[in-house]
Design a protein around this motif. Structure first.
Motif, PDB file in Angstrom:
ATOM      1  N   ILE A 102       0.816  -1.218   0.000  1.00 20.13           N
ATOM      2  CA  ILE A 102       0.000   0.000   0.000  1.00 20.13           C
ATOM      3  C   ILE A 102       0.844   1.260   0.000  1.00 20.13           C
ATOM      4  O   ILE A 102       0.312   2.358  -0.130  1.00 20.13           O
ATOM      5  CB  ILE A 102      -1.011   0.039   1.170  1.00 20.13           C
ATOM      6  CG1 ILE A 102      -0.313   0.184   2.519  1.00 20.13           C
ATOM      7  CG2 ILE A 102      -1.929  -1.147   1.143  1.00 20.13           C
ATOM      8  CD1 ILE A 102      -1.274   0.442   3.662  1.00 20.13           C
ATOM      9  N   GLY A 103       2.140   1.122   0.153  1.00 21.51           N
ATOM     10  CA  GLY A 103       3.018   2.278   0.123  1.00 21.51           C
ATOM     11  C   GLY A 103       3.074   3.009   1.452  1.00 21.51           C
ATOM     12  O   GLY A 103       2.478   2.584   2.438  1.00 21.51           O
ATOM     13  N   THR A 104       3.763   4.091   1.459  1.00 20.14           N
ATOM     14  CA  THR A 104       3.899   4.891   2.679  1.00 20.14           C
ATOM     15  C   THR A 104       3.283   6.268   2.470  1.00 20.14           C
ATOM     16  O   THR A 104       3.756   7.255   3.014  1.00 20.14           O
ATOM     17  CB  THR A 104       5.381   5.016   3.080  1.00 20.14           C
ATOM     18  OG1 THR A 104       6.100   5.564   1.985  1.00 20.14           O
ATOM     19  CG2 THR A 104       5.967   3.688   3.481  1.00 20.14           C
TER      20      THR A 104
ATOM     21  N   ARG B  59      -8.381   9.519   8.631  1.00 20.52           N
ATOM     22  CA  ARG B  59      -8.154   8.262   9.346  1.00 20.52           C
ATOM     23  C   ARG B  59      -9.036   7.152   8.759  1.00 20.52           C
ATOM     24  O   ARG B  59      -8.618   6.003   8.645  1.00 20.52           O
ATOM     25  CB  ARG B  59      -8.454   8.452  10.822  1.00 20.52           C
ATOM     26  CG  ARG B  59      -8.175   7.224  11.661  1.00 20.52           C
ATOM     27  CD  ARG B  59      -8.474   7.497  13.105  1.00 20.52           C
ATOM     28  NE  ARG B  59      -7.497   8.425  13.639  1.00 20.52           N
ATOM     29  CZ  ARG B  59      -6.608   8.115  14.564  1.00 20.52           C
ATOM     30  NH1 ARG B  59      -6.596   6.911  15.077  1.00 20.52           N
ATOM     31  NH2 ARG B  59      -5.742   8.998  14.991  1.00 20.52           N
ATOM     32  N   ALA B  60     -10.259   7.500   8.359  1.00 19.54           N
ATOM     33  CA  ALA B  60     -11.179   6.518   7.783  1.00 19.54           C
ATOM     34  C   ALA B  60     -10.622   5.937   6.488  1.00 19.54           C
ATOM     35  O   ALA B  60     -10.732   4.730   6.239  1.00 19.54           O
ATOM     36  CB  ALA B  60     -12.545   7.154   7.539  1.00 19.54           C
ATOM     37  N   GLU B  61     -10.011   6.762   5.660  1.00 18.53           N
ATOM     38  CA  GLU B  61      -9.401   6.283   4.423  1.00 18.53           C
ATOM     39  C   GLU B  61      -8.252   5.317   4.724  1.00 18.53           C
ATOM     40  O   GLU B  61      -8.114   4.274   4.076  1.00 18.53           O
ATOM     41  CB  GLU B  61      -8.894   7.459   3.598  1.00 18.53           C
ATOM     42  CG  GLU B  61      -8.238   7.051   2.297  1.00 18.53           C
ATOM     43  CD  GLU B  61      -7.560   8.206   1.577  1.00 18.53           C
ATOM     44  OE1 GLU B  61      -7.051   7.950   0.482  1.00 18.53           O
ATOM     45  OE2 GLU B  61      -7.530   9.330   2.117  1.00 18.53           O
ATOM     46  N   ALA B  62      -7.442   5.649   5.709  1.00 19.33           N
ATOM     47  CA  ALA B  62      -6.334   4.772   6.103  1.00 19.33           C
ATOM     48  C   ALA B  62      -6.865   3.434   6.612  1.00 19.33           C
ATOM     49  O   ALA B  62      -6.344   2.377   6.248  1.00 19.33           O
ATOM     50  CB  ALA B  62      -5.481   5.448   7.167  1.00 19.33           C
ATOM     51  N   ARG B  63      -7.902   3.476   7.452  1.00 19.26           N
ATOM     52  CA  ARG B  63      -8.484   2.236   7.977  1.00 19.26           C
ATOM     53  C   ARG B  63      -9.034   1.370   6.855  1.00 19.26           C
ATOM     54  O   ARG B  63      -8.812   0.162   6.826  1.00 19.26           O
ATOM     55  CB  ARG B  63      -9.584   2.542   8.985  1.00 19.26           C
ATOM     56  CG  ARG B  63      -9.084   3.027  10.327  1.00 19.26           C
ATOM     57  CD  ARG B  63     -10.228   3.360  11.269  1.00 19.26           C
ATOM     58  NE  ARG B  63     -11.095   2.222  11.517  1.00 19.26           N
ATOM     59  CZ  ARG B  63     -10.921   1.319  12.468  1.00 19.26           C
ATOM     60  NH1 ARG B  63      -9.887   1.432  13.278  1.00 19.26           N
ATOM     61  NH2 ARG B  63     -11.768   0.333  12.624  1.00 19.26           N
ATOM     62  N   ARG B  64      -9.762   1.982   5.908  1.00 26.40           N
ATOM     63  CA  ARG B  64     -10.320   1.220   4.780  1.00 26.40           C
ATOM     64  C   ARG B  64      -9.217   0.552   3.975  1.00 26.40           C
ATOM     65  O   ARG B  64      -9.325  -0.615   3.597  1.00 26.40           O
ATOM     66  CB  ARG B  64     -11.149   2.132   3.869  1.00 26.40           C
ATOM     67  CG  ARG B  64     -12.554   2.359   4.315  1.00 26.40           C
ATOM     68  CD  ARG B  64     -13.395   3.005   3.219  1.00 26.40           C
ATOM     69  NE  ARG B  64     -12.810   4.255   2.714  1.00 26.40           N
ATOM     70  CZ  ARG B  64     -13.000   5.446   3.254  1.00 26.40           C
ATOM     71  NH1 ARG B  64     -13.757   5.582   4.320  1.00 26.40           N
ATOM     72  NH2 ARG B  64     -12.439   6.514   2.718  1.00 26.40           N
ATOM     73  N   THR B  65      -8.153   1.290   3.717  1.00 26.41           N
ATOM     74  CA  THR B  65      -7.048   0.745   2.922  1.00 26.41           C
ATOM     75  C   THR B  65      -6.354  -0.405   3.648  1.00 26.41           C
ATOM     76  O   THR B  65      -6.084  -1.449   3.055  1.00 26.41           O
ATOM     77  CB  THR B  65      -6.032   1.861   2.599  1.00 26.41           C
ATOM     78  OG1 THR B  65      -6.716   2.916   1.923  1.00 26.41           O
ATOM     79  CG2 THR B  65      -4.898   1.352   1.736  1.00 26.41           C
ATOM     80  N   VAL B  66      -6.091  -0.233   4.928  1.00 24.35           N
ATOM     81  CA  VAL B  66      -5.412  -1.288   5.699  1.00 24.35           C
ATOM     82  C   VAL B  66      -6.313  -2.508   5.835  1.00 24.35           C
ATOM     83  O   VAL B  66      -5.856  -3.643   5.650  1.00 24.35           O
ATOM     84  CB  VAL B  66      -4.949  -0.765   7.073  1.00 24.35           C
ATOM     85  CG1 VAL B  66      -4.471  -1.903   7.960  1.00 24.35           C
ATOM     86  CG2 VAL B  66      -3.852   0.272   6.895  1.00 24.35           C
TER      87      VAL B  66
ATOM     88  N   ASN C 232      -7.717  -8.140   4.353  1.00 25.85           N
ATOM     89  CA  ASN C 232      -8.609  -9.121   3.730  1.00 25.85           C
ATOM     90  C   ASN C 232      -7.893  -9.833   2.583  1.00 25.85           C
ATOM     91  O   ASN C 232      -7.938 -11.058   2.475  1.00 25.85           O
ATOM     92  CB  ASN C 232      -9.880  -8.438   3.234  1.00 25.85           C
ATOM     93  CG  ASN C 232     -10.874  -9.446   2.720  1.00 25.85           C
ATOM     94  OD1 ASN C 232     -11.183 -10.424   3.394  1.00 25.85           O
ATOM     95  ND2 ASN C 232     -11.369  -9.214   1.528  1.00 25.85           N
ATOM     96  N   TYR C 233      -7.209  -9.068   1.740  1.00 22.58           N
ATOM     97  CA  TYR C 233      -6.434  -9.655   0.648  1.00 22.58           C
ATOM     98  C   TYR C 233      -5.338 -10.580   1.191  1.00 22.58           C
ATOM     99  O   TYR C 233      -5.162 -11.707   0.723  1.00 22.58           O
ATOM    100  CB  TYR C 233      -5.814  -8.540  -0.201  1.00 22.58           C
ATOM    101  CG  TYR C 233      -4.665  -8.991  -1.054  1.00 22.58           C
ATOM    102  CD1 TYR C 233      -4.880  -9.734  -2.200  1.00 22.58           C
ATOM    103  CD2 TYR C 233      -3.348  -8.686  -0.705  1.00 22.58           C
ATOM    104  CE1 TYR C 233      -3.820 -10.165  -2.981  1.00 22.58           C
ATOM    105  CE2 TYR C 233      -2.292  -9.103  -1.483  1.00 22.58           C
ATOM    106  CZ  TYR C 233      -2.533  -9.842  -2.621  1.00 22.58           C
ATOM    107  OH  TYR C 233      -1.475 -10.281  -3.378  1.00 22.58           O
ATOM    108  N   TYR C 234      -4.602 -10.115   2.195  1.00 19.29           N
ATOM    109  CA  TYR C 234      -3.480 -10.866   2.761  1.00 19.29           C
ATOM    110  C   TYR C 234      -3.944 -12.208   3.334  1.00 19.29           C
ATOM    111  O   TYR C 234      -3.288 -13.224   3.155  1.00 19.29           O
ATOM    112  CB  TYR C 234      -2.820 -10.031   3.848  1.00 19.29           C
ATOM    113  CG  TYR C 234      -1.536 -10.616   4.408  1.00 19.29           C
ATOM    114  CD1 TYR C 234      -0.326 -10.315   3.814  1.00 19.29           C
ATOM    115  CD2 TYR C 234      -1.537 -11.436   5.532  1.00 19.29           C
ATOM    116  CE1 TYR C 234       0.865 -10.821   4.319  1.00 19.29           C
ATOM    117  CE2 TYR C 234      -0.357 -11.948   6.036  1.00 19.29           C
ATOM    118  CZ  TYR C 234       0.838 -11.634   5.426  1.00 19.29           C
ATOM    119  OH  TYR C 234       1.998 -12.146   5.925  1.00 19.29           O
TER     120      TYR C 234
END
Length: 70
Positions: free
Chosen positions: A19-21, A27-34, A39-41
């Motif tokens: 996902i990069g740095t 914060r909501a965008e960060a949570r969704r991405t993580v 889920n993928y992992y």
């Protein structure tokens, strides 16, 4: 344990690579991405140390060895 730390370090290295740095706007965008990455992992990414299975498949198929009573 040093082995637990190695697994955590490997996971976070993969997370940063995938996902990069970048800096998230909220914060909501960060949570969704993580959470999307988690889920993928766990459900799609094959792991060579798990015999080319996903962590989810390895956990579901895990059968501990049973000791035979003498």
């Amino acid at each position: 344990s040093c082995y637990d730390n190695a697994a955590a370090e490997a996971f976070f290295a993969s997370l940063k690579t995938e996902i990069g740095t970048r800096i998230f706007t909220t914060r909501a965008e960060a949570r969704r991405t993580v959470f999307a990455y988690l889920n993928y992992y766990n459900h799609n990414r094959l792991h060579s140390t798990l015999n080319r299975q996903t962590p989810y498949e390895a956990r579901v198929c895990y059968r501990p060895a049973t000791a035979l009573a003498a």
